[in-house]
Write a protein that holds these residues in place. Structure first.
Motif, mmCIF file in Angstrom:
data_model
loop_
_atom_site.group_PDB
_atom_site.id
_atom_site.type_symbol
_atom_site.label_atom_id
_atom_site.label_comp_id
_atom_site.label_asym_id
_atom_site.label_seq_id
_atom_site.Cartn_x
_atom_site.Cartn_y
_atom_site.Cartn_z
ATOM 1 N N ALA A 21 -8.201 0.327 36.892
ATOM 2 C CA ALA A 21 -8.870 -0.967 36.966
ATOM 3 C C ALA A 21 -9.197 -1.519 35.579
ATOM 4 O O ALA A 21 -9.053 -2.722 35.326
ATOM 5 C CB ALA A 21 -10.128 -0.857 37.814
ATOM 6 N N LYS A 22 -9.637 -0.656 34.674
ATOM 7 C CA LYS A 22 -10.011 -1.116 33.332
ATOM 8 C C LYS A 22 -8.824 -1.739 32.610
ATOM 9 O O LYS A 22 -8.954 -2.761 31.934
ATOM 10 C CB LYS A 22 -10.588 0.036 32.518
ATOM 11 C CG LYS A 22 -11.988 0.471 32.935
ATOM 12 C CD LYS A 22 -12.516 1.535 31.997
ATOM 13 C CE LYS A 22 -13.948 1.947 32.389
ATOM 14 N NZ LYS A 22 -14.482 2.996 31.490
ATOM 15 N N ALA A 23 -7.663 -1.128 32.760
ATOM 16 C CA ALA A 23 -6.470 -1.631 32.078
ATOM 17 C C ALA A 23 -6.042 -2.972 32.658
ATOM 18 O O ALA A 23 -5.679 -3.896 31.925
ATOM 19 C CB ALA A 23 -5.337 -0.620 32.193
ATOM 20 N N VAL A 24 -6.108 -3.096 33.978
ATOM 21 C CA VAL A 24 -5.733 -4.358 34.614
ATOM 22 C C VAL A 24 -6.724 -5.456 34.244
ATOM 23 O O VAL A 24 -6.336 -6.588 33.949
ATOM 24 C CB VAL A 24 -5.658 -4.190 36.149
ATOM 25 C CG1 VAL A 24 -5.482 -5.544 36.831
ATOM 26 C CG2 VAL A 24 -4.507 -3.266 36.514
ATOM 27 N N ALA A 25 -8.009 -5.121 34.257
ATOM 28 C CA ALA A 25 -9.028 -6.108 33.885
ATOM 29 C C ALA A 25 -8.819 -6.596 32.457
ATOM 30 O O ALA A 25 -8.912 -7.797 32.176
ATOM 31 C CB ALA A 25 -10.420 -5.503 34.045
ATOM 32 N N LEU A 29 -7.815 -10.518 31.188
ATOM 33 C CA LEU A 29 -8.828 -11.232 30.410
ATOM 34 C C LEU A 29 -10.134 -11.408 31.190
ATOM 35 O O LEU A 29 -10.736 -12.476 31.204
ATOM 36 C CB LEU A 29 -8.303 -12.611 29.962
ATOM 37 C CG LEU A 29 -7.005 -12.608 29.147
ATOM 38 C CD1 LEU A 29 -6.527 -14.029 28.897
ATOM 39 C CD2 LEU A 29 -7.198 -11.874 27.832
ATOM 40 N N MET A 30 -10.551 -10.332 31.856
ATOM 41 C CA MET A 30 -11.812 -10.364 32.586
ATOM 42 C C MET A 30 -12.480 -9.003 32.486
ATOM 43 O O MET A 30 -11.853 -8.010 32.094
ATOM 44 C CB MET A 30 -11.609 -10.743 34.044
ATOM 45 C CG MET A 30 -10.788 -9.761 34.865
ATOM 46 S SD MET A 30 -10.590 -10.242 36.614
ATOM 47 C CE MET A 30 -9.708 -11.798 36.474
ATOM 48 N N SER A 31 -13.749 -8.953 32.830
ATOM 49 C CA SER A 31 -14.480 -7.691 32.776
ATOM 50 C C SER A 31 -14.107 -6.819 33.969
ATOM 51 O O SER A 31 -13.722 -7.330 35.030
ATOM 52 C CB SER A 31 -15.986 -7.951 32.789
ATOM 53 O OG SER A 31 -16.375 -8.508 34.037
ATOM 54 N N PRO A 32 -14.209 -5.490 33.835
ATOM 55 C CA PRO A 32 -13.957 -4.611 34.976
ATOM 56 C C PRO A 32 -14.859 -4.926 36.166
ATOM 57 O O PRO A 32 -14.440 -4.787 37.313
ATOM 58 C CB PRO A 32 -14.250 -3.213 34.409
ATOM 59 C CG PRO A 32 -13.979 -3.342 32.947
ATOM 60 C CD PRO A 32 -14.447 -4.728 32.599
ATOM 61 N N ILE A 53 -4.384 -11.320 37.185
ATOM 62 C CA ILE A 53 -4.423 -9.955 37.717
ATOM 63 C C ILE A 53 -3.020 -9.479 38.060
ATOM 64 O O ILE A 53 -2.615 -8.354 37.731
ATOM 65 C CB ILE A 53 -5.337 -9.892 38.963
ATOM 66 C CG1 ILE A 53 -6.799 -10.108 38.558
ATOM 67 C CG2 ILE A 53 -5.195 -8.546 39.679
ATOM 68 C CD1 ILE A 53 -7.738 -10.326 39.727
ATOM 69 N N LEU A 54 -2.252 -10.327 38.718
ATOM 70 C CA LEU A 54 -0.901 -9.946 39.136
ATOM 71 C C LEU A 54 0.028 -9.748 37.948
ATOM 72 O O LEU A 54 0.882 -8.864 37.950
ATOM 73 C CB LEU A 54 -0.341 -11.011 40.079
ATOM 74 C CG LEU A 54 -1.071 -11.130 41.428
ATOM 75 C CD1 LEU A 54 -0.560 -12.336 42.203
ATOM 76 C CD2 LEU A 54 -0.912 -9.860 42.248
ATOM 77 N N ILE A 55 -0.153 -10.556 36.917
ATOM 78 C CA ILE A 55 0.641 -10.377 35.694
ATOM 79 C C ILE A 55 0.283 -9.052 35.044
ATOM 80 O O ILE A 55 1.160 -8.309 34.576
ATOM 81 C CB ILE A 55 0.411 -11.549 34.721
ATOM 82 C CG1 ILE A 55 1.046 -12.832 35.272
ATOM 83 C CG2 ILE A 55 1.004 -11.231 33.340
ATOM 84 C CD1 ILE A 55 0.722 -14.076 34.460
ATOM 85 N N ALA A 56 -1.012 -8.729 35.014
ATOM 86 C CA ALA A 56 -1.458 -7.465 34.425
ATOM 87 C C ALA A 56 -0.955 -6.260 35.224
ATOM 88 O O ALA A 56 -0.634 -5.212 34.656
ATOM 89 C CB ALA A 56 -2.981 -7.440 34.340
#
Length: 276
Positions: A21-25, A29-32, A53-56
């Motif tokens: 989750a941390k890596a995707v957040a 460009l958002m907080s976990p 989120i989907l790009i990440a």
């Protein structure tokens, strides 16, 4: 697809990708904590949130299009200014900067104030002083807004602004500073990829300048009201704002005619300073 279903789907896609989750957040460009709230249906994501989120996560274009459209069709998201102040106004500048970095086209209508991307530091400070903000927050927000203005010099972007003549005359700063602000508008208007237009007071109007709004890539509209910022993503509603913008753009002055009007008002401010 409702909020719970969308959140669960995003969580399932992230888990299937094997990414934490941390890596995707971080990639989105958002907080976990924000990602967690979205995944657990405690926060309704905007179409832009979902797309990030989907790009990440790294999904296929087809899946990205499907879920982004699902979020967009959810309609409208409202965030009260008091909540933004609690989180940090300067942090809001970072979020807007991220949005502007991803967009290719911006159309902004402003009947009340000079658009943020065109504001001088003195004008920004005067706008912020309307709110109960600490000196540190004001300084950081000014810095953030000035950093955002670097996008004005990115020729890959199409930037269009329509403002009304009263904006140029509204005395939010002293006359010398107003003159400098109007000079800034004239200067930026000469950039080839920037189109600044002014709706003059002296012509017959067929629409009402209700409030400011910004259209990004025909996909989302940000509306500023007295109490909140409203994010509109339903294509049918976005189209309403596109038509409103185009209507005012058609009757507005552009190019040398616009600059002549702005320079005339600027000269009035300068003469006022000389005789004051």
């Amino acid at each position: 697809m409702n909020r719970a279903q969308l959140g669960a789907a995003l969580r399932a896609l992230r888990q299937a990708s094997g990414k934490e989750a941390k890596a995707v957040a971080r990639g989105a460009l958002m907080s976990p904590s924000k990602l967690s709230k979205i995944e657990n249906a405690k926060l309704a994501p905007s179409a832009t949130d979902v797309e990030r989120i989907l790009i990440a996560i790294g999904v296929s274009p087809e899946i990205k299009a499907e879920y982004t459209e699902a979020a967009r069709s959810a309609g409208t998201e409202t965030t009260e200014w008091r909540l933004l102040k609690r989180v940090g106004v300067h942090k809001g500048q970072l979020e807007v900067k991220a949005l502007e970095a991803q967009m290719s086209a911006l159309r902004m209508f402003q009947p009340a104030l000079v658009p943020g991307l065109l504001q001088t530091p003195e004008y920004i400070r005067a706008v912020l002083q309307r709110h109960d903000l600490s000196d540190d927050t004001v300084a950081r927000t000014i810095s953030g807004r000035l950093e955002r203005q670097a996008i004005l010099y990115d020729s890959s972007k199409s930037l269009r602004f329509v403002i009304t003549e009263p904006v140029l005359r509204w005395r939010i700063v002293p006359p010398p500073m107003m003159a400098a602000q109007l000079d800034r508008i004239v200067s930026v208007s000469r950039l080839s990829h920037v189109d600044i237009r002014v709706v003059p007071l002296g012509i017959q109007q067929h629409d009402v300048a209700n409030h400011s709004f910004a259209i990004r890539d025909n996909r989302m509209v940000t509306v500023e009201t007295v109490h909140a910022e409203v994010l509109v993503t339903d294509p049918r509603d976005v189209d309403i704002y596109v038509k409103k913008f185009n209507g005012f753009a058609r009757v507005a002055l552009s190019g040398d005619d616009m600059r002549s009007l702005v320079e005339g008002i600027r000269d009035d401010f300068l003469r006022e300073q000389e005789t004051g």
